[in-house]
Scaffold this active site. Structure first.
Site, PDB file in Angstrom:
ATOM      1  N   CYS A  95      13.554  11.734   5.878  1.00  0.00           N
ATOM      2  CA  CYS A  95      13.527  11.320   7.278  1.00  0.00           C
ATOM      3  C   CYS A  95      14.899  11.541   7.904  1.00  0.00           C
ATOM      4  O   CYS A  95      15.020  11.799   9.088  1.00  0.00           O
ATOM      5  CB  CYS A  95      13.138   9.860   7.373  1.00  0.00           C
ATOM      6  SG  CYS A  95      14.096   8.828   6.256  1.00  0.00           S
ATOM      7  N   GLU A 114       9.957   2.169  10.228  1.00  0.00           N
ATOM      8  CA  GLU A 114      10.953   3.177   9.831  1.00  0.00           C
ATOM      9  C   GLU A 114      10.260   4.519   9.963  1.00  0.00           C
ATOM     10  O   GLU A 114       9.400   4.869   9.135  1.00  0.00           O
ATOM     11  CB  GLU A 114      11.387   2.936   8.374  1.00  0.00           C
ATOM     12  CG  GLU A 114      12.041   1.586   8.131  1.00  0.00           C
ATOM     13  CD  GLU A 114      13.417   1.465   8.758  1.00  0.00           C
ATOM     14  OE1 GLU A 114      13.954   2.481   9.241  1.00  0.00           O
ATOM     15  OE2 GLU A 114      13.948   0.355   8.785  1.00  0.00           O
ATOM     16  N   GLU A 160      10.355  17.081  14.194  1.00  0.00           N
ATOM     17  CA  GLU A 160      10.623  16.870  12.765  1.00  0.00           C
ATOM     18  C   GLU A 160       9.735  17.819  11.948  1.00  0.00           C
ATOM     19  O   GLU A 160       8.520  17.841  12.116  1.00  0.00           O
ATOM     20  CB  GLU A 160      10.288  15.417  12.386  1.00  0.00           C
ATOM     21  CG  GLU A 160      10.599  15.141  10.927  1.00  0.00           C
ATOM     22  CD  GLU A 160      10.220  13.725  10.498  1.00  0.00           C
ATOM     23  OE1 GLU A 160       9.076  13.300  10.731  1.00  0.00           O
ATOM     24  OE2 GLU A 160      11.086  13.051   9.912  1.00  0.00           O
ATOM     25  N   LYS A 213       0.851  -1.196   0.000  1.00  0.00           N
ATOM     26  CA  LYS A 213       0.000   0.000   0.000  1.00  0.00           C
ATOM     27  C   LYS A 213       0.888   1.248   0.000  1.00  0.00           C
ATOM     28  O   LYS A 213       1.397   1.664   1.026  1.00  0.00           O
ATOM     29  CB  LYS A 213      -0.927   0.027   1.224  1.00  0.00           C
ATOM     30  CG  LYS A 213      -2.066   1.012   1.017  1.00  0.00           C
ATOM     31  CD  LYS A 213      -2.528   1.712   2.260  1.00  0.00           C
ATOM     32  CE  LYS A 213      -1.737   2.889   2.674  1.00  0.00           C
ATOM     33  NZ  LYS A 213      -1.700   4.063   1.801  1.00  0.00           N
TER      34      LYS A 213
HETATM   35  P1  NAD Z   1       2.297   9.082   7.285  1.00  0.00           P
HETATM   36  O1  NAD Z   1       2.647   8.390   8.553  1.00  0.00           O
HETATM   37  O2  NAD Z   1       1.254  10.119   7.304  1.00  0.00           O
HETATM   38  O3  NAD Z   1       1.827   8.003   6.186  1.00  0.00           O
HETATM   39  C1  NAD Z   1       2.631   6.905   5.818  1.00  0.00           C
HETATM   40  C2  NAD Z   1       1.756   5.779   5.272  1.00  0.00           C
HETATM   41  O4  NAD Z   1       0.919   5.297   6.324  1.00  0.00           O
HETATM   42  C3  NAD Z   1       0.813   6.184   4.123  1.00  0.00           C
HETATM   43  O5  NAD Z   1       0.796   5.160   3.156  1.00  0.00           O
HETATM   44  C4  NAD Z   1      -0.538   6.287   4.829  1.00  0.00           C
HETATM   45  O6  NAD Z   1      -1.645   6.059   3.978  1.00  0.00           O
HETATM   46  C5  NAD Z   1      -0.426   5.184   5.869  1.00  0.00           C
HETATM   47  N1  NAD Z   1      -1.312   5.302   7.018  1.00  0.00           N
HETATM   48  C6  NAD Z   1      -2.065   6.367   7.413  1.00  0.00           C
HETATM   49  N2  NAD Z   1      -2.763   6.057   8.515  1.00  0.00           N
HETATM   50  C7  NAD Z   1      -2.467   4.774   8.832  1.00  0.00           C
HETATM   51  C8  NAD Z   1      -2.870   3.886   9.881  1.00  0.00           C
HETATM   52  N3  NAD Z   1      -3.728   4.260  10.833  1.00  0.00           N
HETATM   53  N4  NAD Z   1      -2.330   2.637   9.901  1.00  0.00           N
HETATM   54  C9  NAD Z   1      -1.442   2.248   8.965  1.00  0.00           C
HETATM   55  N5  NAD Z   1      -1.024   3.048   7.955  1.00  0.00           N
HETATM   56  C10 NAD Z   1      -1.522   4.300   7.891  1.00  0.00           C
HETATM   57  O7  NAD Z   1       3.671   9.648   6.709  1.00  0.00           O
HETATM   58  P2  NAD Z   1       3.921  10.542   5.416  1.00  0.00           P
HETATM   59  O8  NAD Z   1       3.431  11.931   5.667  1.00  0.00           O
HETATM   60  O9  NAD Z   1       3.436   9.818   4.226  1.00  0.00           O
HETATM   61  O10 NAD Z   1       5.535  10.532   5.342  1.00  0.00           O
HETATM   62  C11 NAD Z   1       6.364  11.374   6.081  1.00  0.00           C
HETATM   63  C12 NAD Z   1       6.915  10.664   7.302  1.00  0.00           C
HETATM   64  O11 NAD Z   1       7.576   9.461   6.917  1.00  0.00           O
HETATM   65  C13 NAD Z   1       7.976  11.490   8.024  1.00  0.00           C
HETATM   66  O12 NAD Z   1       7.741  11.438   9.411  1.00  0.00           O
HETATM   67  C14 NAD Z   1       9.285  10.790   7.678  1.00  0.00           C
HETATM   68  O13 NAD Z   1      10.309  10.958   8.622  1.00  0.00           O
HETATM   69  C15 NAD Z   1       8.847   9.368   7.573  1.00  0.00           C
HETATM   70  N6  NAD Z   1       9.793   8.598   6.760  1.00  0.00           N
HETATM   71  C16 NAD Z   1      10.647   7.749   7.399  1.00  0.00           C
HETATM   72  C17 NAD Z   1      11.597   7.045   6.663  1.00  0.00           C
HETATM   73  C18 NAD Z   1      12.568   6.110   7.333  1.00  0.00           C
HETATM   74  O14 NAD Z   1      13.207   5.344   6.621  1.00  0.00           O
HETATM   75  N7  NAD Z   1      12.723   6.141   8.647  1.00  0.00           N
HETATM   76  C19 NAD Z   1      11.662   7.205   5.276  1.00  0.00           C
HETATM   77  C20 NAD Z   1      10.773   8.069   4.667  1.00  0.00           C
HETATM   78  C21 NAD Z   1       9.837   8.769   5.420  1.00  0.00           C
END
Ligand code: NAD
Length: 471
Positions: free
Chosen positions: A278, A244, A377, A170
Protein backbone atom coordinates in the site's frame (compact mmCIF):
# COMPACT_ATOMS: atom_id res chain seq x y z
CA UNK A 1 -10.35 -25.88 6.67
CA UNK A 2 -12.72 -24.81 9.43
CA UNK A 3 -13.76 -21.67 11.25
CA UNK A 4 -12.51 -21.23 14.81
CA UNK A 5 -15.43 -20.20 17.01
CA UNK A 6 -15.61 -20.14 20.81
CA UNK A 7 -12.37 -22.11 21.10
CA UNK A 8 -13.53 -24.92 18.74
CA UNK A 9 -12.97 -25.79 15.08
CA UNK A 10 -16.37 -25.62 13.38
CA UNK A 11 -17.30 -26.69 9.85
CA UNK A 12 -18.15 -23.81 7.55
CA UNK A 13 -21.72 -23.79 6.29
CA UNK A 14 -21.33 -21.52 3.25
CA UNK A 15 -21.89 -22.61 -0.31
CA UNK A 16 -19.08 -21.17 -2.43
CA UNK A 17 -15.70 -22.82 -2.82
CA UNK A 18 -12.34 -21.05 -2.91
CA UNK A 19 -9.26 -22.60 -4.47
CA UNK A 20 -5.99 -21.40 -2.97
CA UNK A 21 -3.07 -21.44 -5.39
CA UNK A 22 0.71 -21.22 -5.05
CA UNK A 23 1.43 -18.11 -7.17
CA UNK A 24 4.99 -19.20 -7.89
CA UNK A 25 3.98 -22.53 -9.44
CA UNK A 26 0.22 -22.13 -10.09
CA UNK A 27 -0.33 -25.43 -8.22
CA UNK A 28 -3.47 -25.83 -6.16
CA UNK A 29 -2.68 -25.73 -2.43
CA UNK A 30 -6.10 -26.28 -0.90
CA UNK A 31 -9.80 -25.85 -1.57
CA UNK A 32 -12.25 -24.76 1.09
CA UNK A 33 -15.87 -23.76 1.57
CA UNK A 34 -16.41 -20.17 2.63
CA UNK A 35 -18.15 -19.12 5.83
CA UNK A 36 -21.84 -18.27 5.75
CA UNK A 37 -23.65 -15.42 7.55
CA UNK A 38 -24.79 -18.03 10.12
CA UNK A 39 -21.14 -18.85 10.87
CA UNK A 40 -20.52 -15.14 11.37
CA UNK A 41 -23.50 -14.93 13.76
CA UNK A 42 -22.03 -17.79 15.82
CA UNK A 43 -18.62 -16.10 15.96
CA UNK A 44 -20.14 -12.76 17.01
CA UNK A 45 -22.22 -14.49 19.71
CA UNK A 46 -19.06 -16.19 21.04
CA UNK A 47 -17.19 -12.87 21.10
CA UNK A 48 -20.10 -11.15 22.88
CA UNK A 49 -20.23 -13.93 25.49
CA UNK A 50 -16.49 -13.72 26.16
CA UNK A 51 -16.43 -9.91 26.32
CA UNK A 52 -17.32 -9.40 29.95
CA UNK A 53 -14.70 -11.72 31.41
CA UNK A 54 -11.91 -10.69 28.97
CA UNK A 55 -12.59 -6.98 29.40
CA UNK A 56 -12.27 -7.40 33.17
CA UNK A 57 -8.89 -9.18 33.04
CA UNK A 58 -5.97 -7.18 34.40
CA UNK A 59 -3.53 -5.52 31.96
CA UNK A 60 -0.83 -7.89 33.33
CA UNK A 61 -2.94 -10.92 32.41
CA UNK A 62 -3.51 -9.62 28.89
CA UNK A 63 0.21 -8.83 28.59
CA UNK A 64 0.99 -12.45 29.57
CA UNK A 65 -1.27 -13.76 26.83
CA UNK A 66 0.25 -11.42 24.23
CA UNK A 67 3.72 -12.65 25.19
CA UNK A 68 2.51 -16.26 24.99
CA UNK A 69 1.26 -15.55 21.44
CA UNK A 70 4.65 -14.06 20.53
CA UNK A 71 6.42 -17.12 22.01
CA UNK A 72 4.17 -19.47 20.03
CA UNK A 73 4.86 -17.61 16.76
CA UNK A 74 8.57 -17.71 17.52
CA UNK A 75 8.45 -21.48 18.08
CA UNK A 76 6.51 -22.04 14.82
CA UNK A 77 8.54 -19.54 12.81
CA UNK A 78 9.76 -21.96 10.13
CA UNK A 79 6.27 -23.31 9.41
CA UNK A 80 4.82 -19.81 9.15
CA UNK A 81 7.61 -18.69 6.81
CA UNK A 82 7.06 -21.73 4.59
CA UNK A 83 3.27 -21.15 4.43
CA UNK A 84 3.70 -17.50 3.61
CA UNK A 85 6.19 -18.43 0.90
CA UNK A 86 3.85 -21.00 -0.66
CA UNK A 87 0.58 -19.11 -0.31
CA UNK A 88 1.82 -15.57 -0.87
CA UNK A 89 4.74 -16.13 -3.23
CA UNK A 90 7.09 -14.29 -0.86
CA UNK A 91 10.71 -15.35 -0.68
CA UNK A 92 11.62 -17.05 2.61
CA UNK A 93 13.76 -13.98 3.35
CA UNK A 94 10.81 -11.57 3.02
CA UNK A 95 8.39 -13.94 4.78
CA UNK A 96 10.78 -14.04 7.73
CA UNK A 97 10.69 -10.24 7.97
CA UNK A 98 6.88 -10.41 8.30
CA UNK A 99 7.01 -13.12 10.96
CA UNK A 100 9.69 -11.27 12.95
CA UNK A 101 7.73 -8.01 12.76
CA UNK A 102 4.55 -9.72 13.94
CA UNK A 103 6.41 -11.10 16.99
CA UNK A 104 7.72 -7.59 17.72
CA UNK A 105 4.19 -6.20 17.48
CA UNK A 106 2.72 -8.66 20.06
CA UNK A 107 5.62 -7.96 22.42
CA UNK A 108 5.28 -4.20 21.93
CA UNK A 109 1.61 -4.23 23.01
CA UNK A 110 2.39 -6.63 25.88
CA UNK A 111 4.75 -3.96 27.23
CA UNK A 112 2.50 -1.01 26.47
CA UNK A 113 -0.59 -2.44 28.15
CA UNK A 114 1.28 -2.93 31.45
CA UNK A 115 2.18 0.76 31.72
CA UNK A 116 -0.95 2.26 30.12
CA UNK A 117 -3.15 4.50 32.30
CA UNK A 118 -6.60 2.89 31.91
CA UNK A 119 -7.91 5.07 34.72
CA UNK A 120 -6.92 8.59 35.81
CA UNK A 121 -8.32 10.56 38.75
CA UNK A 122 -8.34 14.35 38.93
CA UNK A 123 -9.68 16.71 41.59
CA UNK A 124 -11.84 19.70 40.63
CA UNK A 125 -13.01 22.75 42.60
CA UNK A 126 -15.66 22.08 45.23
CA UNK A 127 -14.37 18.62 46.19
CA UNK A 128 -15.48 17.02 42.92
CA UNK A 129 -13.45 14.04 41.81
CA UNK A 130 -13.32 12.94 38.17
CA UNK A 131 -12.25 9.45 37.13
CA UNK A 132 -11.48 9.18 33.41
CA UNK A 133 -11.70 5.57 32.31
CA UNK A 134 -10.53 3.89 29.12
CA UNK A 135 -12.86 0.99 28.31
CA UNK A 136 -12.63 -1.61 25.56
CA UNK A 137 -14.82 -0.62 22.62
CA UNK A 138 -16.38 -4.13 22.70
CA UNK A 139 -16.61 -6.79 20.00
CA UNK A 140 -14.46 -5.91 17.01
CA UNK A 141 -14.33 -7.24 13.44
CA UNK A 142 -10.86 -7.31 11.91
CA UNK A 143 -10.68 -7.66 8.11
CA UNK A 144 -7.36 -7.92 6.27
CA UNK A 145 -6.02 -8.14 2.69
CA UNK A 146 -3.51 -10.61 1.24
CA UNK A 147 -0.24 -8.75 0.83
CA UNK A 148 1.30 -8.95 4.33
CA UNK A 149 -0.32 -11.86 6.20
CA UNK A 150 0.50 -12.20 9.92
CA UNK A 151 1.79 -8.65 10.12
CA UNK A 152 -1.31 -6.70 8.99
CA UNK A 153 -3.31 -8.90 11.35
CA UNK A 154 -0.83 -8.44 14.25
CA UNK A 155 -1.31 -4.67 13.95
CA UNK A 156 -5.01 -5.23 14.73
CA UNK A 157 -5.15 -8.35 16.93
CA UNK A 158 -2.44 -7.25 19.39
CA UNK A 159 -3.86 -3.79 20.25
CA UNK A 160 -7.47 -5.09 20.24
CA UNK A 161 -6.62 -7.82 22.77
CA UNK A 162 -4.46 -5.44 24.78
CA UNK A 163 -7.39 -3.01 25.03
CA UNK A 164 -9.66 -5.78 26.35
CA UNK A 165 -11.76 -6.30 23.21
CA UNK A 166 -12.92 -9.67 21.90
CA UNK A 167 -12.71 -10.21 18.17
CA UNK A 168 -13.72 -11.88 14.95
CA UNK A 169 -10.85 -12.02 12.48
CA UNK A 170 -11.53 -12.43 8.75
CA UNK A 171 -8.29 -12.69 6.77
CA UNK A 172 -8.16 -12.55 2.98
CA UNK A 173 -9.78 -15.63 1.50
CA UNK A 174 -6.96 -15.73 -1.06
CA UNK A 175 -4.13 -16.12 1.48
CA UNK A 176 -5.64 -17.97 4.45
CA UNK A 177 -2.85 -20.48 5.20
CA UNK A 178 -0.50 -18.40 7.41
CA UNK A 179 -3.43 -17.01 9.42
CA UNK A 180 -4.95 -20.49 9.75
CA UNK A 181 -1.66 -21.78 11.19
CA UNK A 182 -1.59 -18.75 13.52
CA UNK A 183 -5.06 -19.70 14.80
CA UNK A 184 -3.85 -23.26 15.39
CA UNK A 185 -1.17 -21.74 17.64
CA UNK A 186 -3.81 -19.91 19.69
CA UNK A 187 -5.69 -23.17 20.02
CA UNK A 188 -2.53 -24.97 21.19
CA UNK A 189 -1.80 -22.39 23.89
CA UNK A 190 -5.47 -22.65 24.99
CA UNK A 191 -6.23 -19.01 24.45
CA UNK A 192 -9.43 -18.09 26.36
CA UNK A 193 -12.53 -19.35 24.52
CA UNK A 194 -14.47 -16.88 22.40
CA UNK A 195 -11.97 -14.03 22.76
CA UNK A 196 -10.43 -14.73 19.35
CA UNK A 197 -12.61 -16.16 16.55
CA UNK A 198 -11.56 -16.90 12.96
CA UNK A 199 -13.94 -16.70 10.03
CA UNK A 200 -12.73 -18.03 6.67
CA UNK A 201 -14.97 -16.16 4.32
CA UNK A 202 -15.21 -13.90 1.33
CA UNK A 203 -17.15 -10.67 0.73
CA UNK A 204 -20.44 -12.29 1.85
CA UNK A 205 -19.15 -13.09 5.34
CA UNK A 206 -17.28 -9.78 5.50
CA UNK A 207 -20.37 -7.78 4.58
CA UNK A 208 -22.41 -9.60 7.24
CA UNK A 209 -19.76 -8.84 9.86
CA UNK A 210 -19.66 -5.17 8.96
CA UNK A 211 -23.43 -4.78 9.24
CA UNK A 212 -23.85 -7.02 12.31
CA UNK A 213 -25.62 -5.08 15.10
CA UNK A 214 -23.56 -6.79 17.84
CA UNK A 215 -20.21 -5.71 16.35
CA UNK A 216 -19.03 -2.44 17.89
CA UNK A 217 -16.07 -1.63 15.68
CA UNK A 218 -14.63 -2.61 12.31
CA UNK A 219 -10.95 -2.33 11.58
CA UNK A 220 -10.48 -2.84 7.87
CA UNK A 221 -7.36 -2.94 5.71
CA UNK A 222 -7.88 -3.25 1.98
CA UNK A 223 -8.73 -1.30 -1.15
CA UNK A 224 -10.23 2.18 -1.04
CA UNK A 225 -13.16 0.92 -3.11
CA UNK A 226 -14.17 -1.75 -0.56
CA UNK A 227 -13.26 0.60 2.32
CA UNK A 228 -15.93 3.03 1.12
CA UNK A 229 -18.53 0.21 1.25
CA UNK A 230 -17.35 -0.73 4.74
CA UNK A 231 -17.73 2.84 5.98
CA UNK A 232 -21.22 3.15 4.49
CA UNK A 233 -22.34 -0.20 5.91
CA UNK A 234 -20.86 0.53 9.35
CA UNK A 235 -22.62 3.90 9.49
CA UNK A 236 -26.04 2.24 9.79
CA UNK A 237 -25.28 1.09 13.33
CA UNK A 238 -22.78 3.90 14.07
CA UNK A 239 -19.89 1.47 14.40
CA UNK A 240 -16.44 2.81 15.04
CA UNK A 241 -14.24 2.31 11.96
CA UNK A 242 -10.56 2.28 11.25
CA UNK A 243 -9.77 2.14 7.55
CA UNK A 244 -6.29 1.44 6.15
CA UNK A 245 -6.70 1.82 2.40
CA UNK A 246 -4.82 2.32 -0.83
CA UNK A 247 -1.94 4.61 -1.71
CA UNK A 248 0.06 6.20 -4.50
CA UNK A 249 2.99 7.44 -2.52
CA UNK A 250 5.74 9.78 -3.75
CA UNK A 251 9.50 9.55 -3.35
CA UNK A 252 11.23 12.93 -3.63
CA UNK A 253 14.89 12.91 -4.63
CA UNK A 254 16.23 16.34 -3.80
CA UNK A 255 19.12 18.11 -5.52
CA UNK A 256 21.51 17.36 -2.62
CA UNK A 257 20.71 13.62 -2.53
CA UNK A 258 23.35 10.92 -2.67
CA UNK A 259 22.54 9.13 -5.94
CA UNK A 260 23.43 5.62 -4.75
CA UNK A 261 21.24 6.08 -1.70
CA UNK A 262 18.44 7.39 -3.93
CA UNK A 263 18.66 4.34 -6.21
CA UNK A 264 18.69 1.96 -3.24
CA UNK A 265 15.62 3.57 -1.63
CA UNK A 266 13.71 3.94 -4.91
CA UNK A 267 14.35 0.28 -5.72
CA UNK A 268 13.32 -1.10 -2.30
CA UNK A 269 10.45 1.37 -1.87
CA UNK A 270 8.91 0.19 -5.14
CA UNK A 271 9.88 -3.41 -5.87
CA UNK A 272 9.94 -5.03 -2.40
CA UNK A 273 7.12 -7.60 -2.21
CA UNK A 274 6.88 -7.21 -6.02
CA UNK A 275 5.38 -3.76 -5.55
CA UNK A 276 2.36 -5.18 -3.71
CA UNK A 277 2.59 -2.61 -0.91
CA UNK A 278 0.00 0.00 0.00
CA UNK A 279 2.94 2.29 0.79
CA UNK A 280 4.95 1.56 -2.38
CA UNK A 281 6.64 4.79 -3.48
CA UNK A 282 5.32 4.48 -7.02
CA UNK A 283 5.52 8.17 -8.00
CA UNK A 284 9.15 9.23 -8.26
CA UNK A 285 10.07 12.92 -8.36
CA UNK A 286 13.71 13.75 -9.06
CA UNK A 287 15.38 17.17 -9.28
CA UNK A 288 16.11 17.93 -12.93
CA UNK A 289 19.78 18.79 -12.29
CA UNK A 290 20.48 15.19 -11.21
CA UNK A 291 17.74 13.41 -13.17
CA UNK A 292 19.89 12.11 -16.01
CA UNK A 293 22.60 10.67 -13.73
CA UNK A 294 19.96 9.19 -11.43
CA UNK A 295 18.06 7.55 -14.30
CA UNK A 296 21.27 5.95 -15.61
CA UNK A 297 22.00 4.32 -12.26
CA UNK A 298 18.34 3.43 -11.62
CA UNK A 299 18.06 1.79 -15.05
CA UNK A 300 21.08 -0.40 -14.35
CA UNK A 301 19.72 -1.39 -10.93
CA UNK A 302 16.21 -2.25 -12.16
CA UNK A 303 17.61 -4.21 -15.11
CA UNK A 304 19.55 -6.33 -12.58
CA UNK A 305 16.30 -7.60 -11.03
CA UNK A 306 15.78 -11.33 -11.38
CA UNK A 307 12.42 -13.04 -11.14
CA UNK A 308 11.97 -16.30 -9.27
CA UNK A 309 10.09 -18.14 -6.60
CA UNK A 310 12.42 -18.12 -3.62
CA UNK A 311 15.32 -15.82 -4.35
CA UNK A 312 16.94 -13.52 -1.81
CA UNK A 313 18.66 -10.14 -1.98
CA UNK A 314 17.66 -6.65 -3.10
CA UNK A 315 17.43 -7.59 -6.79
CA UNK A 316 15.11 -10.58 -6.37
CA UNK A 317 11.41 -10.37 -7.12
CA UNK A 318 8.67 -12.96 -6.65
CA UNK A 319 5.30 -13.34 -8.39
CA UNK A 320 2.06 -11.41 -7.99
CA UNK A 321 0.20 -13.12 -5.15
CA UNK A 322 -3.02 -13.72 -7.07
CA UNK A 323 -4.04 -14.28 -10.65
CA UNK A 324 -6.51 -11.40 -10.34
CA UNK A 325 -3.69 -9.04 -9.34
CA UNK A 326 -1.51 -10.38 -12.17
CA UNK A 327 -4.28 -9.52 -14.65
CA UNK A 328 -4.87 -6.11 -13.09
CA UNK A 329 -1.19 -5.11 -13.45
CA UNK A 330 -1.16 -6.35 -17.06
CA UNK A 331 -4.20 -4.17 -17.78
CA UNK A 332 -2.28 -1.13 -16.50
CA UNK A 333 0.66 -2.07 -18.74
CA UNK A 334 -1.64 -2.12 -21.73
CA UNK A 335 -3.02 1.31 -20.70
CA UNK A 336 0.62 2.51 -20.59
CA UNK A 337 1.00 1.32 -24.17
CA UNK A 338 -2.19 3.12 -25.24
CA UNK A 339 -0.99 6.27 -23.45
CA UNK A 340 2.40 5.87 -25.21
CA UNK A 341 4.33 6.23 -21.97
CA UNK A 342 8.10 6.41 -22.28
CA UNK A 343 9.89 3.43 -20.76
CA UNK A 344 13.32 3.70 -19.11
CA UNK A 345 14.33 0.07 -19.04
CA UNK A 346 14.45 -2.81 -21.43
CA UNK A 347 12.15 -4.98 -19.34
CA UNK A 348 12.01 -7.72 -21.97
CA UNK A 349 15.60 -8.68 -21.22
CA UNK A 350 14.48 -9.80 -17.73
CA UNK A 351 13.66 -13.51 -17.96
CA UNK A 352 10.22 -14.62 -16.77
CA UNK A 353 9.86 -18.10 -15.21
CA UNK A 354 7.65 -20.45 -17.23
CA UNK A 355 5.08 -20.94 -14.49
CA UNK A 356 3.72 -18.48 -11.96
CA UNK A 357 2.19 -14.99 -11.92
CA UNK A 358 5.45 -13.14 -12.61
CA UNK A 359 5.62 -9.63 -14.03
CA UNK A 360 8.83 -7.83 -14.98
CA UNK A 361 9.56 -4.49 -13.32
CA UNK A 362 8.52 -1.44 -15.36
CA UNK A 363 9.82 2.13 -15.12
CA UNK A 364 8.09 4.94 -17.01
CA UNK A 365 9.64 8.41 -17.23
CA UNK A 366 8.27 11.89 -18.00
CA UNK A 367 4.82 10.53 -17.13
CA UNK A 368 2.08 13.16 -17.58
CA UNK A 369 0.19 13.93 -14.36
CA UNK A 370 -3.09 13.13 -16.11
CA UNK A 371 -1.96 9.57 -16.93
CA UNK A 372 -3.98 6.87 -15.18
CA UNK A 373 -0.69 5.22 -14.24
CA UNK A 374 0.43 8.37 -12.42
CA UNK A 375 -2.84 8.75 -10.53
CA UNK A 376 -4.14 5.25 -9.73
CA UNK A 377 -2.86 2.56 -7.39
CA UNK A 378 -1.50 -0.33 -9.48
CA UNK A 379 -0.21 -2.57 -6.66
CA UNK A 380 2.50 -4.17 -8.76
CA UNK A 381 6.08 -3.52 -9.94
CA UNK A 382 5.38 -0.36 -11.97
CA UNK A 383 6.95 3.00 -11.12
CA UNK A 384 6.16 6.36 -12.76
CA UNK A 385 8.81 9.10 -12.73
CA UNK A 386 8.96 12.85 -13.40
CA UNK A 387 11.61 15.48 -12.87
CA UNK A 388 11.01 18.83 -11.14
CA UNK A 389 12.67 22.26 -11.24
CA UNK A 390 11.86 23.70 -7.82
CA UNK A 391 11.03 22.20 -4.42
CA UNK A 392 7.72 24.08 -4.45
CA UNK A 393 6.83 22.15 -7.60
CA UNK A 394 7.97 18.85 -6.01
CA UNK A 395 5.81 19.41 -2.91
CA UNK A 396 2.82 20.38 -5.04
CA UNK A 397 3.19 17.26 -7.21
CA UNK A 398 3.74 15.01 -4.19
CA UNK A 399 0.54 16.27 -2.53
CA UNK A 400 -1.47 16.27 -5.74
CA UNK A 401 -3.07 12.86 -5.18
CA UNK A 402 -6.34 11.55 -3.79
CA UNK A 403 -4.21 9.35 -1.51
CA UNK A 404 -1.89 10.30 1.35
CA UNK A 405 -0.46 7.19 2.95
CA UNK A 406 3.34 7.52 2.87
CA UNK A 407 6.24 9.46 1.33
CA UNK A 408 10.01 9.19 1.15
CA UNK A 409 12.48 12.07 0.95
CA UNK A 410 16.09 11.51 -0.12
CA UNK A 411 18.39 14.37 0.79
CA UNK A 412 21.94 15.14 1.86
CA UNK A 413 20.63 17.13 4.83
CA UNK A 414 18.25 15.71 7.44
CA UNK A 415 17.21 19.25 8.46
CA UNK A 416 16.33 20.00 4.86
CA UNK A 417 14.34 16.72 4.73
CA UNK A 418 12.43 17.60 7.91
CA UNK A 419 11.40 21.00 6.48
CA UNK A 420 9.97 19.33 3.37
CA UNK A 421 8.34 16.57 5.49
CA UNK A 422 6.30 19.20 7.40
CA UNK A 423 4.59 20.11 4.14
CA UNK A 424 3.70 16.62 2.91
CA UNK A 425 0.16 15.36 3.44
CA UNK A 426 1.07 11.75 4.22
CA UNK A 427 0.63 9.55 7.27
CA UNK A 428 4.18 8.19 7.38
CA UNK A 429 7.23 9.99 6.00
CA UNK A 430 10.64 8.39 5.65
CA UNK A 431 13.79 10.49 5.28
CA UNK A 432 16.69 8.57 3.70
CA UNK A 433 14.97 5.28 4.54
CA UNK A 434 12.06 3.32 3.18
CA UNK A 435 9.27 1.00 4.27
CA UNK A 436 10.69 0.72 7.81
CA UNK A 437 7.79 0.54 10.28
CA UNK A 438 8.38 0.27 14.02
CA UNK A 439 5.56 -1.06 16.25
CA UNK A 440 5.87 2.08 18.39
CA UNK A 441 5.46 4.41 15.40
CA UNK A 442 2.21 5.15 13.61
CA UNK A 443 0.39 3.88 10.52
CA UNK A 444 -2.53 5.36 8.62
CA UNK A 445 -3.36 7.71 5.81
CA UNK A 446 -4.59 11.15 4.91
CA UNK A 447 -7.41 11.60 2.38
CA UNK A 448 -8.61 8.42 0.62
CA UNK A 449 -5.82 6.35 2.21
CA UNK A 450 -7.98 5.89 5.27
CA UNK A 451 -9.27 6.96 8.64
CA UNK A 452 -7.67 6.38 12.03
CA UNK A 453 -4.22 5.20 13.00
CA UNK A 454 -2.67 1.83 13.81
CA UNK A 455 0.47 1.03 15.80
CA UNK A 456 1.88 2.85 18.81
CA UNK A 457 -0.35 4.12 21.57
CA UNK A 458 -2.82 5.50 18.99
CA UNK A 459 -3.25 1.95 17.66
CA UNK A 460 -4.50 0.74 21.06
CA UNK A 461 -6.45 3.94 21.73
CA UNK A 462 -8.56 3.18 18.66
CA UNK A 463 -9.92 0.07 20.48
CA UNK A 464 -10.82 2.09 23.59
CA UNK A 465 -13.83 4.19 24.47
CA UNK A 466 -13.42 6.88 27.11
CA UNK A 467 -15.92 7.74 29.83
CA UNK A 468 -15.86 9.62 33.10
CA UNK A 469 -17.21 9.06 36.61
CA UNK A 470 -18.03 12.24 38.57
CA UNK A 471 -17.99 11.88 42.35
P1 NAD B 1 -9.79 -5.86 -0.97
O1 NAD B 1 -10.37 -4.55 -0.58
O2 NAD B 1 -10.24 -6.50 -2.22
O3 NAD B 1 -10.04 -6.94 0.19
C1 NAD B 1 -9.63 -6.72 1.52
C2 NAD B 1 -10.49 -7.56 2.47
O4 NAD B 1 -11.84 -7.09 2.41
C3 NAD B 1 -10.55 -9.06 2.15
O5 NAD B 1 -10.48 -9.80 3.35
C4 NAD B 1 -11.92 -9.21 1.50
O6 NAD B 1 -12.48 -10.50 1.64
C5 NAD B 1 -12.74 -8.18 2.27
N1 NAD B 1 -13.94 -7.71 1.61
C6 NAD B 1 -14.34 -7.88 0.32
N2 NAD B 1 -15.53 -7.30 0.12
C7 NAD B 1 -15.92 -6.77 1.30
C8 NAD B 1 -17.07 -6.03 1.73
N3 NAD B 1 -18.07 -5.73 0.90
N4 NAD B 1 -17.12 -5.62 3.03
C9 NAD B 1 -16.11 -5.89 3.88
N5 NAD B 1 -15.00 -6.58 3.53
C10 NAD B 1 -14.90 -7.01 2.25
O7 NAD B 1 -8.21 -5.65 -0.97
P2 NAD B 1 -7.06 -6.67 -1.38
O8 NAD B 1 -7.06 -6.85 -2.87
O9 NAD B 1 -7.15 -7.87 -0.53
O10 NAD B 1 -5.74 -5.87 -0.92
C11 NAD B 1 -5.12 -4.87 -1.67
C12 NAD B 1 -5.53 -3.49 -1.19
O11 NAD B 1 -5.26 -3.35 0.20
C13 NAD B 1 -4.72 -2.38 -1.86
O12 NAD B 1 -5.58 -1.34 -2.25
C14 NAD B 1 -3.77 -1.91 -0.77
O13 NAD B 1 -3.34 -0.58 -0.90
C15 NAD B 1 -4.60 -2.11 0.46
N6 NAD B 1 -3.74 -2.22 1.64
C16 NAD B 1 -3.68 -1.15 2.49
C17 NAD B 1 -2.83 -1.19 3.59
C18 NAD B 1 -2.73 -0.03 4.54
O14 NAD B 1 -2.16 -0.22 5.62
N7 NAD B 1 -3.22 1.15 4.20
C19 NAD B 1 -2.06 -2.33 3.84
C20 NAD B 1 -2.16 -3.40 2.96
C21 NAD B 1 -3.01 -3.33 1.86
Amino acid sequence: MKNYINGKWENTTGTSQITVVNPGSEEELIRFTTASPQDVDAAVAAAQKALESWSLTSPEERANWLNKIADAIEAAKNTLIELSHRNNGKSSEQAQVDVDNSIKCYRYYANLVKSFAFSQVTECDGGIELTHQQNPVGVVALITPWNFPLITSAWKIAPALAAGCTLIFKPSELVPLPEYAFTQLLDQIQFPQGVFNLILGDAVAAQHLVTHPEVNKVSFTGSTEVGIHVMQAAARSVKRVTLELGGKSPILILEDADLDEAVDKALGGMFYNSGQMCSATSRLLVHQSIAERFYQKFKAAVESIILGSDLSGPFAMGPMTTQKQFQKVREYLSIAKDEKLQTLIDFEQIAVPEKGFFIQPHVFVNVPTESRLWKEEIFGPVICCRSFETEEEAIRLANDSEFGLAATIITGSLEHGKKIAKRLRSGHIWINSHQMIQPGSLWGGFKKSGIGRELGQSGMQSYLEENVITL
